[in-house]
Design a protein around this motif. Structure first.
Motif, PDB file in Angstrom:
ATOM      1  N   VAL A  10       0.942  -1.106   0.047  1.00 51.80           N
ATOM      2  CA  VAL A  10      -0.129  -0.027  -0.049  1.00 51.80           C
ATOM      3  C   VAL A  10       0.914   1.204  -0.001  1.00 51.80           C
ATOM      4  O   VAL A  10       1.583   1.403   1.049  1.00 51.80           O
ATOM      5  CB  VAL A  10      -1.020  -0.157   1.282  1.00 51.80           C
ATOM      6  CG1 VAL A  10      -2.185   1.085   1.044  1.00 51.80           C
ATOM      7  CG2 VAL A  10      -1.692  -1.208   1.450  1.00 51.80           C
ATOM      8  N   GLY A  16       7.567   1.685  -0.267  1.00 57.01           N
ATOM      9  CA  GLY A  16       6.572   0.851  -0.958  1.00 57.01           C
ATOM     10  C   GLY A  16       7.205   0.318  -2.189  1.00 57.01           C
ATOM     11  O   GLY A  16       7.101  -1.014  -2.462  1.00 57.01           O
ATOM     12  N   GLU A  34      -1.852   2.652  -5.038  1.00 57.88           N
ATOM     13  CA  GLU A  34      -1.499   3.808  -5.086  1.00 57.88           C
ATOM     14  C   GLU A  34      -2.913   4.782  -5.014  1.00 57.88           C
ATOM     15  O   GLU A  34      -3.134   4.769  -6.107  1.00 57.88           O
ATOM     16  CB  GLU A  34      -0.425   4.334  -5.980  1.00 57.88           C
ATOM     17  CG  GLU A  34      -0.143   5.833  -5.941  1.00 57.88           C
ATOM     18  CD  GLU A  34       0.268   6.587  -4.415  1.00 57.88           C
ATOM     19  OE1 GLU A  34       1.160   5.922  -3.813  1.00 57.88           O
ATOM     20  OE2 GLU A  34      -0.468   7.341  -3.957  1.00 57.88           O
ATOM     21  N   LYS A  35      -2.990   5.504  -4.071  1.00 56.06           N
ATOM     22  CA  LYS A  35      -4.458   6.196  -4.202  1.00 56.06           C
ATOM     23  C   LYS A  35      -4.019   7.565  -5.196  1.00 56.06           C
ATOM     24  O   LYS A  35      -5.227   8.003  -5.561  1.00 56.06           O
ATOM     25  CB  LYS A  35      -4.550   6.875  -2.570  1.00 56.06           C
ATOM     26  CG  LYS A  35      -3.913   8.054  -2.122  1.00 56.06           C
ATOM     27  CD  LYS A  35      -4.578   8.470  -0.791  1.00 56.06           C
ATOM     28  CE  LYS A  35      -3.633   9.437  -0.079  1.00 56.06           C
ATOM     29  NZ  LYS A  35      -4.441   9.996   0.999  1.00 56.06           N
ATOM     30  N   GLY A  40       5.384   7.817  -6.384  1.00 49.97           N
ATOM     31  CA  GLY A  40       6.507   8.316  -5.951  1.00 49.97           C
ATOM     32  C   GLY A  40       6.437   8.929  -4.537  1.00 49.97           C
ATOM     33  O   GLY A  40       7.021   9.281  -3.932  1.00 49.97           O
ATOM     34  N   ASN A  42       5.549  11.038  -1.333  1.00 50.01           N
ATOM     35  CA  ASN A  42       6.393  12.214  -0.842  1.00 50.01           C
ATOM     36  C   ASN A  42       7.827  12.236  -0.951  1.00 50.01           C
ATOM     37  O   ASN A  42       8.757  12.861  -0.997  1.00 50.01           O
ATOM     38  CB  ASN A  42       6.300  12.590   0.560  1.00 50.01           C
ATOM     39  CG  ASN A  42       6.176  13.787   0.992  1.00 50.01           C
ATOM     40  OD1 ASN A  42       5.638  14.784   0.417  1.00 50.01           O
ATOM     41  ND2 ASN A  42       6.965  14.339   1.974  1.00 50.01           N
ATOM     42  N   VAL A 156      -6.564   1.866  -0.508  1.00 49.24           N
ATOM     43  CA  VAL A 156      -6.659   0.718   0.249  1.00 49.24           C
ATOM     44  C   VAL A 156      -7.677   1.355   1.333  1.00 49.24           C
ATOM     45  O   VAL A 156      -7.150   2.138   2.097  1.00 49.24           O
ATOM     46  CB  VAL A 156      -5.455  -0.179   0.973  1.00 49.24           C
ATOM     47  CG1 VAL A 156      -6.008  -1.012   1.824  1.00 49.24           C
ATOM     48  CG2 VAL A 156      -4.444  -0.875  -0.368  1.00 49.24           C
ATOM     49  N   GLY A 191       3.415   6.409   4.354  1.00 48.11           N
ATOM     50  CA  GLY A 191       3.881   7.778   4.677  1.00 48.11           C
ATOM     51  C   GLY A 191       3.386   8.328   5.592  1.00 48.11           C
ATOM     52  O   GLY A 191       2.505   7.665   6.427  1.00 48.11           O
ATOM     53  N   HIS A 215       3.447  16.490  -0.166  1.00 41.48           N
ATOM     54  CA  HIS A 215       2.390  16.096  -1.160  1.00 41.48           C
ATOM     55  C   HIS A 215       1.221  16.106  -0.588  1.00 41.48           C
ATOM     56  O   HIS A 215       0.943  15.521   0.669  1.00 41.48           O
ATOM     57  CB  HIS A 215       2.913  14.917  -2.015  1.00 41.48           C
ATOM     58  CG  HIS A 215       2.529  13.610  -1.731  1.00 41.48           C
ATOM     59  ND1 HIS A 215       2.019  12.650  -2.577  1.00 41.48           N
ATOM     60  CD2 HIS A 215       2.701  13.160  -0.667  1.00 41.48           C
ATOM     61  CE1 HIS A 215       1.352  11.579  -1.796  1.00 41.48           C
ATOM     62  NE2 HIS A 215       2.078  12.044  -0.642  1.00 41.48           N
ATOM     63  N   GLY A 217      -0.929  13.508  -0.887  1.00 41.68           N
ATOM     64  CA  GLY A 217      -1.218  12.277  -0.258  1.00 41.68           C
ATOM     65  C   GLY A 217      -0.825  11.891   0.977  1.00 41.68           C
ATOM     66  O   GLY A 217      -1.299  10.936   1.627  1.00 41.68           O
ATOM     67  N   ILE A 225      -6.130   2.610   8.992  1.00 43.34           N
ATOM     68  CA  ILE A 225      -6.441   1.464   8.556  1.00 43.34           C
ATOM     69  C   ILE A 225      -5.811   0.463   9.447  1.00 43.34           C
ATOM     70  O   ILE A 225      -6.286  -0.614   9.686  1.00 43.34           O
ATOM     71  CB  ILE A 225      -5.841   1.184   7.069  1.00 43.34           C
ATOM     72  CG1 ILE A 225      -6.626   2.041   6.123  1.00 43.34           C
ATOM     73  CG2 ILE A 225      -5.718  -0.141   6.684  1.00 43.34           C
ATOM     74  CD1 ILE A 225      -5.902   2.227   4.648  1.00 43.34           C
ATOM     75  N   GLY A 411       8.641   2.468   6.564  1.00 39.54           N
ATOM     76  CA  GLY A 411       8.564   4.187   5.949  1.00 39.54           C
ATOM     77  C   GLY A 411       8.006   5.005   7.067  1.00 39.54           C
ATOM     78  O   GLY A 411       7.964   4.659   8.251  1.00 39.54           O
ATOM     79  N   ILE A 431      13.092   4.461   4.707  1.00 40.90           N
ATOM     80  CA  ILE A 431      12.375   3.890   4.017  1.00 40.90           C
ATOM     81  C   ILE A 431      13.023   2.944   3.052  1.00 40.90           C
ATOM     82  O   ILE A 431      12.477   1.630   2.582  1.00 40.90           O
ATOM     83  CB  ILE A 431      11.512   4.946   2.831  1.00 40.90           C
ATOM     84  CG1 ILE A 431      12.602   5.850   2.038  1.00 40.90           C
ATOM     85  CG2 ILE A 431      10.880   5.984   3.586  1.00 40.90           C
ATOM     86  CD1 ILE A 431      11.877   6.722   0.906  1.00 40.90           C
TER      87      ILE A 431
HETATM   88  P1  ADP Z   1       7.530   6.592   2.280  1.00 44.94           P
HETATM   89  O1  ADP Z   1       8.459   7.948   2.442  1.00 44.94           O
HETATM   90  O2  ADP Z   1       7.152   6.050   3.731  1.00 44.94           O
HETATM   91  O3  ADP Z   1       7.601   5.592   1.308  1.00 44.94           O
HETATM   92  P2  ADP Z   1       5.641   8.242   0.640  1.00 44.94           P
HETATM   93  O4  ADP Z   1       5.047   9.606   1.047  1.00 44.94           O
HETATM   94  O5  ADP Z   1       6.740   8.515  -0.336  1.00 44.94           O
HETATM   95  O6  ADP Z   1       6.172   7.354   2.031  1.00 44.94           O
HETATM   96  O7  ADP Z   1       4.770   7.378   0.066  1.00 44.94           O
HETATM   97  C1  ADP Z   1       3.503   7.180   0.505  1.00 44.94           C
HETATM   98  C2  ADP Z   1       2.389   6.830  -0.647  1.00 44.94           C
HETATM   99  O8  ADP Z   1       1.401   6.147  -0.035  1.00 44.94           O
HETATM  100  C3  ADP Z   1       1.883   8.149  -1.231  1.00 44.94           C
HETATM  101  O9  ADP Z   1       2.038   7.956  -2.711  1.00 44.94           O
HETATM  102  C4  ADP Z   1       0.423   8.040  -0.982  1.00 44.94           C
HETATM  103  O10 ADP Z   1      -0.457   8.613  -1.913  1.00 44.94           O
HETATM  104  C5  ADP Z   1      -0.020   6.630  -0.741  1.00 44.94           C
HETATM  105  N1  ADP Z   1      -1.098   6.233   0.059  1.00 44.94           N
HETATM  106  C6  ADP Z   1      -1.376   6.772   1.319  1.00 44.94           C
HETATM  107  N2  ADP Z   1      -2.554   6.227   1.656  1.00 44.94           N
HETATM  108  C7  ADP Z   1      -2.815   5.438   0.866  1.00 44.94           C
HETATM  109  C8  ADP Z   1      -3.771   4.486   0.920  1.00 44.94           C
HETATM  110  N3  ADP Z   1      -4.771   4.429   1.886  1.00 44.94           N
HETATM  111  N4  ADP Z   1      -4.083   3.548  -0.331  1.00 44.94           N
HETATM  112  C9  ADP Z   1      -3.021   3.702  -1.368  1.00 44.94           C
HETATM  113  N5  ADP Z   1      -2.220   4.532  -1.426  1.00 44.94           N
HETATM  114  C10 ADP Z   1      -1.999   5.261  -0.121  1.00 44.94           C
END
Ligand code: ADP
Length: 448
Positions: A10, A16, A34-35, A40, A42, A156, A191, A215, A217, A225, A411, A431
């Protein structure tokens, strides 16, 4: 019938993607969800690099370092609130993670420094560009090579946890369809929550009104969750503000500029603190200035050492001038004070002794080679150190410290490693290190 995978990942940030690649290489059938509409997370915005001690690349440059020192400095930077067991694991595994990237054609061979560290251990691309874009494009190439399935614009919404184990996930796509996926393990790599203002303010009311560098997201949905299936959380109030953010665009001005030798100057034209202190302390000092902002000041030699500087110039953030006097005039700053500041600082560089503020690192060059540059900055919400609890194998833990069968996390969604303040360069390390480990362990768990 629902689709089946061994591992559902997720989130498509650095954690991821590293997890998905490693799980695939263990033989698992992997789905990345990825939502957002792009890959990519943050991570793609990460600027400075990846910290690790005792690496091959440090040795090549003759840099002597030790894991123990890296551990101690991260602990001190984290105000001694870090989960020590996770931090040890992090430090131990960091050099292998740098090698893992190199084996995947993502070589971080140049090295710089960040606040709170005493040694150059922040690994970055050879061309000294920002690490995030380089990392994500390299990971995506590896993802494509392996034909790993990715669903974009899909969230998710729930982990199905029945009979004491993960059974799969529920998804919601951009057409409002609910999909069910069967999988024995899930890796939550969603993230942090810096972009979720309500959540930030809930834990830290005084951060209301601050911009964020993150970002859209970064809303912390992954935490809820996991909480729904019994996960515990830690350190939720530990939220980092990054000292140097361009306020009109919320664009992060990388710590690598200070790591390359830049200083911070207030509106009165004076330095006010050791620029290479940790982010929490530097941020607090900027907020304590009457104007609550400051300028990152550098010269041509420092610009040449950092590719991001050209990006800042292109984006219009940089005020430049042929002489320090002209720069001070443009900034409407007392030029006598500013000239005196540069003179005093350049003597400190020359002597490698900063009597005023005790800076001991990254006094690389005197600031004396035109053009001269300044960027106006103030702090912004940058990283959430809190999150779900895991053990050293990245298994998600409940409040009794018991692993939730089949639930893994890596992460920024994870809490504890960075304590009260994350060191620059430790997020990318986090990460990748724990992403690889989660991918390996989730794959083995599913296929045993
Ligand atoms: P990390 O640095 O820990 O890898 P990031 O912020 O780079 O974290 O990436 C986390 C990703 O997860 C983002 O692209 C975000 O949009 C995505 N995300 C967050 N919540 C969900 C979700 N419920 N379902 C799918 N993707 C998600």
């Amino acid at each position: 019938a629902p689709q089946s995978y061994d591992v559902v990942v997720v989130g498509s940030g650095g954690a991821g993607l590293a997890a998905a690649i490693q799980a695939c290489d263990e033989g698992a059938k992997v789905l990345v969800v990825e939502k957002m509409s792009t890959i990519g997370g943050n991570t793609i915005k990460a600027s400075v690099g990846m910290n690790a001690a005792e690496t091959r690349f440090q040795k090549l440059k003759g840099i002597e370092d030790s894991k123990e020192l890296f551990y101690q400095e991260s602990l001190k930077g984290g105000q001694f609130k870090n989960n020590k067991v996770l931090l040890r694991e992090f430090v131990e595994r960091a050099p292998q993670a740098v090698e893992w990237l190199a084996e995947h054609d993502i070589e971080l061979s140049d090295i710089t420094i960040t606040g709170g560290m005493s040694i150059d251990r922040t690994h970055r691309p050879a061309d000294r560009s920002a690490v995030g874009g380089f990392l994500i494009s390299g990971l995506v190439k590896n993802l494509n090579k392996r034909n790993i399935d990715v669903m974009l614009d899909t969230s998710v919404t729930q982990i199905r946890y029945e009979q004491g184990a993960v059974q799969g996930v529920e998804l919601l796509n951009d057409e409002n369809e609910v999909l069910t996926i069967n999988a024995k393990s899930v890796i939550v790599a969603t993230g942090g929550f810096s972009a979720n203002r309500d959540m930030v303010v809930k834990y830290r009311p005084e951060l209301d009104g601050f911009v964020t560098t993150n970002h859209k997201g970064a809303t912390g949905g992954g935490i809820a969750i996991l909480q729904n299936i019994g996960a515990d959380t830690v350190d939720m109030g530990e939220i980092q503000i990054h000292p140097t953010v361009e306020q009109t665009t919320s664009y992060l001005i990388s710590e690598a500029i200070r790591g390359g030798g830049a200083i911070l100057v207030n509106q009165a034209g004076k330095r006010f603190f050791n620029e290479m202190e940790t982010r929490d302390k530097v941020s607090a000092q900027i907020i304590a200035q009457p104007e609550k902002y400051a300028y990152v000041v550098f010269d041509e030699q420092i610009r040449l050492n950092n590719k991001a500087a050209d990006e800042y110039i292109a984006r219009g953030f940089v005020i430049s001038a042929e002489s320090p006097r002209e720069l001070a005039n443009k900034l409407e700053m007392d030029f006598h004070a500013f000239l005196a500041t540069l003179e005093t600082y350049n003597v400190a560089v020359d002597k490698q002794h900063d009597a005023e503020f005790g800076r001991t690192t990254a006094m690389r060059h005197p600031i004396n080679q035109g053009p001269f540059y300044a960027i106006r900055i103030a702090p912004g919400v940058h990283h959430t150190m809190g999150g779900v609890t895991i053990n050293t194998e990245t298994c998600v833990l409940d409040s009794q410290q018991q692993a939730l069968n089949g639930a893994f996390a890596a992460g920024e969604v994870v809490g504890g490693i960075h304590g009260g303040n994350r060191i620059g360069g430790n997020a990318v390390a986090d990460i990748i290190i724990f992403g690889i480990l989660a991918g390996r362990n989730a794959a083995r768990f599913s296929m045993k």
